[in-house]
Design an enzyme around this catalytic site. Structure first.
Site, PDB file in Angstrom:
ATOM      1  N   LYS A 281       2.392  14.330   9.632  1.00  0.00           N
ATOM      2  CA  LYS A 281       1.256  13.962   8.793  1.00  0.00           C
ATOM      3  C   LYS A 281       0.085  14.897   9.092  1.00  0.00           C
ATOM      4  O   LYS A 281      -0.279  15.108  10.246  1.00  0.00           O
ATOM      5  CB  LYS A 281       0.854  12.516   9.085  1.00  0.00           C
ATOM      6  CG  LYS A 281       0.029  11.850   8.001  1.00  0.00           C
ATOM      7  CD  LYS A 281      -0.076  10.361   8.263  1.00  0.00           C
ATOM      8  CE  LYS A 281      -0.785   9.657   7.117  1.00  0.00           C
ATOM      9  NZ  LYS A 281      -0.828   8.198   7.312  1.00  0.00           N
ATOM     10  N   GLU A 366       1.702  -8.540   2.953  1.00  0.00           N
ATOM     11  CA  GLU A 366       0.622  -9.474   2.648  1.00  0.00           C
ATOM     12  C   GLU A 366       1.114 -10.920   2.530  1.00  0.00           C
ATOM     13  O   GLU A 366       0.414 -11.856   2.943  1.00  0.00           O
ATOM     14  CB  GLU A 366      -0.081  -9.060   1.351  1.00  0.00           C
ATOM     15  CG  GLU A 366      -0.875  -7.774   1.444  1.00  0.00           C
ATOM     16  CD  GLU A 366      -0.028  -6.522   1.245  1.00  0.00           C
ATOM     17  OE1 GLU A 366      -0.577  -5.413   1.356  1.00  0.00           O
ATOM     18  OE2 GLU A 366       1.189  -6.663   0.980  1.00  0.00           O
ATOM     19  N   ARG A 394      -0.681  -9.664  -4.249  1.00  0.00           N
ATOM     20  CA  ARG A 394       0.718  -9.688  -3.819  1.00  0.00           C
ATOM     21  C   ARG A 394       1.061 -10.977  -3.076  1.00  0.00           C
ATOM     22  O   ARG A 394       2.224 -11.264  -2.844  1.00  0.00           O
ATOM     23  CB  ARG A 394       1.002  -8.481  -2.925  1.00  0.00           C
ATOM     24  CG  ARG A 394       0.464  -7.162  -3.461  1.00  0.00           C
ATOM     25  CD  ARG A 394       0.922  -5.980  -2.649  1.00  0.00           C
ATOM     26  NE  ARG A 394       2.218  -5.531  -3.106  1.00  0.00           N
ATOM     27  CZ  ARG A 394       2.840  -4.443  -2.643  1.00  0.00           C
ATOM     28  NH1 ARG A 394       2.270  -3.711  -1.727  1.00  0.00           N
ATOM     29  NH2 ARG A 394       4.014  -4.093  -3.102  1.00  0.00           N
TER      30      ARG A 394
END
Length: 631
Positions: A281, A366, A394
């Site tokens: 990354k 979530e 969600r």
């Protein structure tokens, strides 16, 4: 002219040599750093997928072959090589290029994303549609290791593996270092397992062993056990194998040749395949490599030094929330904090440092976060679960059934409420009032400023039952933060000023816009009542009705959708009371909201002083004043 300028479509990549691809990768990284340093955006994830994206577009034929980017945080390279170079400098700007895949932008964006863990489900859908239509094309889902913590990803893996759907999942793993098994042995195992001659020779050896009189069957079973034992030791993707996927990898995600080879191998398999790719990354830009978390989603920065450009400003609502929660947790050991892979984004990183045993980051999950919090509450704790407004969508079933129905003592902190700016429609938090205010038992509040946020958080933790606390992404109003915290009476609005001509009702920071508009109205001879609603549920019906009867004209202002929003709630109160002579103008959003600076979006939708004045003109308030003056 560089190589990037010559790339108009993915097919232009196929004729490049590997030295040219290496140069192209450098040009792409330089272009992304240049644009994101000016506009902000998701830099580190995109720097890490340059070679991966080039390999995908060289091996597969987009848009015939479907390449689906999970979340979309890593789609900038894809945009640059699919005909959007000229627009790239408008990335994430108002009326500019989206920071996420968008179907209306390009035929190469086959699926719109913005929320994580959806790409594998989408890939299964595309693959099944292809099969039903008897078409021939490849379907590839690119998903990060973080998104793999989402349960939806495993639901899709289970479906694909069960149905043996011909598709490819690319697991972009940017957390694991390049390990020893990236090399000759791994490449050999990949070739062995994808070569059709392997299964044929395996069957031939098994049949040969079984022909040996007396001991043949035992030898065949022993050989099978030995093969399985070796597989358990050497194959790191056993989980995916057991789910019905052929596992290839791990492969160095910055080795162009190795990537293309493994994708060619994956194409040979006619069942579900998972390709495990290891990437770094932030690769190619030292500040991002050193601090990939900061550059995951970053605002404008100095591209030479990597220093983020910060202007002097009051603390953000998120910062005040996090600091206040720590202050309260010092005094109450029952307070716990929960988030779904957003400790820094929700301001809970400080809580995590101070109270590690009481902090829970459950990953991109979530639904689990909310139900987990409900059980914590029933277990005697005081959970505060902080999730962005757009991601609470969600977990709606869990909020409704697991928290509110059984009256769980959970505080649901709704960060990033309202428009959030350049991330656009997938990230704006403009639906939460609509889907939460209808739930019984839920106390729902929104502070007008950062100081009121402190008192609301304190109040939330004193109440018995579920509470939702809504606040925006932006910096605060710069008001003084009072040290002594106090409870705010539930269901009572704050009357900031009284006027006989019109009533302005605001919720959240829109209250300050109402106050500013009231000043301008006063200059025109109009006296306005300004109400800080504070509580969306329960509503202060008494105050609404009192000032409705007094002024006969109401303007509601909310950083939210009009349908089902705060304004709708006010209209319902008036309708229930039969006040047909009261006229209401509602200011808010009437559809999906595009990306752009928050101030521009507010202005464009009339959530401004000018917008309120125009609404007052539509209500003919000025004519009433002029008529009254003439008499």
């Amino acid at each position: 002219m560089g190589i990037l300028a010559k790339i108009e479509q993915p097919r232009d990549l196929k004729g490049l040599t590997y030295p040219e691809l290496e140069q192209l990768a450098q040009e792409i990284r330089a272009e992304m750093i240049d644009v994101v340093s000016a506009n902000g955006g998701h830099l580190a994830p995109n720097l890490g997928v340059v070679e991966l994206t080039l390999a995908l577009h060289r091996v597969f034929d987009s848009p015939k072959d479907k390449i689906i980017w999970d979340v979309g945080h890593q789609s900038y390279v894809h945009k640059l090589v699919t005909g959007r170079q000229k627009e790239f400098k408008s990335l994430r700007l108002y009326k500019g290029l989206s920071g996420f895949p968008k179907r209306c932008e390009s035929p190469h964006d086959c699926f719109e994303t913005g929320h994580s863990s959806t790409s594998i489900s989408a890939a299964v859908g595309f693959a099944k549609a292809r099969d039903l239509r008897k078409e021939k094309n490849q379907v590839v889902a690119v998903i990060g290791d973080g998104a793999m913590t989402g349960g939806m990803a495993f639901e899709a893996l289970n479906h694909a593996g069960h149905t043996k759907t011909n598709m490819i999942v690319v697991l972009n793993d940017n957390e694991m270092a390049i390990a020893q098994n990236v090399g000759a042995m791994s490449s050999y195992l990949n070739r062995l397992r994808t070569d059709p001659r392997y299964d044929r020779s395996k069957d031939e050896i098994e049949n040969l062993l079984k022909r040996i009189p007396g001991i043949g069957s035992k030898m065949a079973k022993a050989a099978e056990k030995a093969k399985d034992s070796l597989k358990y030791l050497l194959v790191p993707g056993l989980l995916f194998e057991e789910m019905g996927f052929t596992y290839l990898g791990p492969v160095n995600g910055h080795d162009q040749i190795a990537l293309e080879q493994v994708f060619e191998q994956a194409k040979m398999v006619k069942e579900p395949v998972l390709v495990h790719v290891l990437t770094q990354k932030g690769r190619g830009y030292e500040p991002s490599e050193k601090n990939p978390a900061l550059f995951h989603g970053v605002g404008p920065f100095n591209k030479v030094t990597g220093e983020v450009i910060k202007k002097p400003a009051p603390p953000t609502y998120t910062q005040v929330f996090g600091e206040t929660l720590c202050e309260l947790a010092e005094k109450d050991p029952r307070i716990t904090a929960i988030t779904a892979a957003m400790p820094s984004g929700t301001g809970l990183n400080l809580f995590a440092q101070k109270f590690p045993d009481r902090f829970f980051d459950v990953g991109i999950a979530e639904q689990h976060a909310v139900t987990f919090s409900a059980a914590l509450a029933f277990g005697g704790m005081k959970p505060v679960v902080s999730i962005y407004s757009t991601f609470y969508q969600r977990a709606y079933d869990q909020v409704l059934h697991d928290v509110c129905l059984p009256h769980a003592n959970v505080v649901m902190a709704i960060d990033r409420a309202g428009v959030v700016g350049d991330d656009g429609p997938t990230h704006h938090g403009v639906f939460d009032i609509s889907f939460l205010r209808v739930i019984p038992n839920l106390v729902f509040m929104a502070p007008k400023d950062e100081n009121e946020l402190r008192h609301m958080l304190y109040t939330s933790l004193q109440l018995d039952g579920p509470v939702a606390l809504r606040y925006p992404r932006s910096v605060g109003q710069g008001v003084e933060l009072t040290e002594e915290l106090r409870e705010l009476p539930v269901g009572k609005a704050e009357i900031l000023q009284e006027g006989k001509d019109i009533t302005l009702i605001g919720v959240g920071p829109m209250v300050y816009t109402c106050l500013a508009a009231a000043v301008e109205l006063r200059h025109r001879g109009v006296e306005a009542t300004v109400i800080n609603l504070r509580y969306i549920n329960p509503l202060d019906k008494e105050s609404i009705l009192r000032y409705a009867r007094m002024t006969k004209r109401i303007i509601t202002v909310e950083d939210h959708m009009l349908a089902g929003g705060m304004g709708s709630a006010v209209v319902e109160v008036l309708a229930d009371e039969g006040l047909a002579d009261v006229v209401v103008e509602r200011l808010g959003y009437d559809g999906y909201v595009d990306q752009g600076a928050i101030s521009l979006l507010h202005q464009g939708y009339g959530l401004s002083v000018v917008g309120i004045l125009k609404a007052a003109e539509r209500l003919k308030v000025l004519q009433r004043i002029e008529g009254r003056s003439s008499v």
